[in-house]
Scaffold this active site. Structure first.
Site, PDB file in Angstrom:
ATOM      1  CE  LYS A 202      -3.554   2.393   2.603  1.00 53.14           C
ATOM      2  NZ  LYS A 202      -4.601   2.275   3.627  1.00 53.14           N
ATOM      3  NE  ARG A 212      -5.727   9.849   3.353  1.00 52.98           N
ATOM      4  CZ  ARG A 212      -4.441  10.043   3.181  1.00 52.98           C
ATOM      5  NH1 ARG A 212      -3.944  11.267   3.195  1.00 52.98           N
ATOM      6  NH2 ARG A 212      -3.631   9.014   3.008  1.00 52.98           N
ATOM      7  CE  LYS A 226      -3.611   8.081   6.603  1.00 60.41           C
ATOM      8  NZ  LYS A 226      -4.768   7.178   6.479  1.00 60.41           N
ATOM      9  CD  GLU A 242       5.718  -3.711   3.598  1.00 62.03           C
ATOM     10  OE1 GLU A 242       5.130  -4.631   4.205  1.00 62.03           O
ATOM     11  OE2 GLU A 242       6.014  -2.628   4.143  1.00 62.03           O
ATOM     12  CE  LYS A 257      -6.161   1.905  -0.507  1.00 61.36           C
ATOM     13  NZ  LYS A 257      -6.464   1.962   0.887  1.00 61.36           N
ATOM     14  CB  SER A 283     -11.444   7.434  -3.334  1.00 66.01           C
ATOM     15  OG  SER A 283     -10.205   7.841  -2.773  1.00 66.01           O
ATOM     16  CE1 TYR A 320     -15.027   3.403  -2.620  1.00 68.29           C
ATOM     17  CE2 TYR A 320     -13.082   3.648  -4.021  1.00 68.29           C
ATOM     18  CZ  TYR A 320     -13.654   3.562  -2.763  1.00 68.29           C
ATOM     19  OH  TYR A 320     -12.847   3.636  -1.654  1.00 68.29           O
TER      20      TYR A 320
END
Ligand code: PBG
Length: 330
Positions: A202, A212, A226, A242, A257, A283, A320
């Protein structure tokens, strides 16, 4: 590779493109309802369907309203949904304690959905960001998101969600060691069949902006927020590292992602690990595609973007666009 290829004019690539049945027969990829996961935003209340400014046609649903929305989609073959809460600001705190309240919005949603649609797969995010006042995915002490203290909270959240009946837990927090801790806790608590779908790779991405807005963590705005836990998008090998760690710790499936800017990572992950791999078309990708098509739900570009994930090797896509795609595929 030399197959003794004939060249033009005896070889004509267009020959197999001339008729629809030929194009269909030689088509290498396709999508079906079995490839799609619908991410859904939840809010408290009755019969709520709140618009989200940055995501046209996406709503925050109250639990009862979601149950109604699902009826048609389940009939169209919807296999699974991924739940995200917009937590009341009064319930947010520094430690994100609402995340592991067995009566929180997500737990009640899981129970209700399972009552109405026992066959529908339910996925829930493991991370603290919708529940913390600062909007970070972990516990914050003096500006640092502290890894090991966060793990014990994530573990409680995982147990509470699994107890509520969640089929798949999706740790999206990017703390080190979280998959192992969660797997162990589930196994010790007689929940050995709860699946872990980890957000293994990610990236710290600006494409999460509209999300958000949807969960009201707008205090975080950019890619830099982040960076101390999500991955640097300069890196590809690190994603393989990872993923290897998460599989080693017990992840059953992995997520890459965001999606479209990371098709190279999907391809490499699938070639290297050969485990069930999902792309999350996030998004910002959703909003970008819609604005490119003048906010008309342009199915052609949507399909093209979805097939790119399949071509790269993804087994499924979290998107979505799932409701429009299901309607098209029915
Ligand atoms: C929270 C989480 C995020 C998304 C899924 N889970 C946001 C973030 O990490 O900041 C983003 C999804 C999207 O943008 O559609 N851990």
């Amino acid at each position: 590779m030399n197959y003794g290829l004939k060249t033009f004019p005896s070889s004509r690539m267009r020959r197999l493109r001339m008729k629809s049945f030929l194009r269909n027969l030689v088509s290498e990829n396709s999508i079906s309802a079995n490839d799609l996961i619908w991410p859904v935003f939840l809010v408290e209340g009755n019969n709520e369907h709140q618009k989200i400014k940055s995501m046209p046609n996406v709503y925050r649903f109250s639990i009862d309203r979601l149950v109604k929305e699902l009826e048609q989609l389940v009939e169209y073959g919807l296999q699974a949904i991924a739940l995200f809460p917009q937590v009341d600001s009064a319930l947010k705190d520094e430690g994100g304690t609402n995340a592991y309240d067995p009566n929180n919005l997500i737990c009640r949603a899981i129970q209700t959905i399972k009552t109405y649609y026992p066959e529908l797969g339910v996925i829930a995010d493991i991370a603290l960001d919708p529940y913390t006042t600062h909007g970070h995915d972990g516990i914050m002490i003096e500006d640092e998101i502290v890894n090991d203290k966060t793990l014990s909270v994530l573990k409680q959240q995982a147990l509470v969600f699994s107890e509520a009946g969640c089929d798949i837990l999706a740790p999206s927090d990017m703390m080190d060691g979280r998959v192992g801790i969660i797997r162990q806790a589930l196994d010790e608590n007689r929940m050995k069949n709860t699946v872990i779908m980890s957000y293994a790779a990610k990236y710290a991405s600006s494409f999460y902006g509209p999300f958000r807005d949807a969960v009201k963590s707008e205090q975080l705005t950019g890619v830099n927020d982040k960076m101390t836990y999500q991955m640097n998008y300069m890196n590809g090998d690190e994603a393989m590292h990872e993923i290897a760690l998460d599989i080693g710790e017990g992840a059953d499936m992995i997520i890459i992602k965001p999606g479209m800017p990371y098709l190279d990572i999907i391809l490499r992950a699938k070639q290297e690990f050969k485990v069930p791999t999902f792309a999350y078309q996030v998004s910002g990708e959703y909003s970008m595609i819609l604005s490119a098509s003048n906010r008309i739900d342009n199915l052609d570009i949507i399909l093209e973007s979805i097939i790119s994930f399949k071509r790269a090797g993804a087994d499924g896509i979290i998107t979505y666009f799932t409701p429009s795609l299901l309607e098209y595929l029915k």
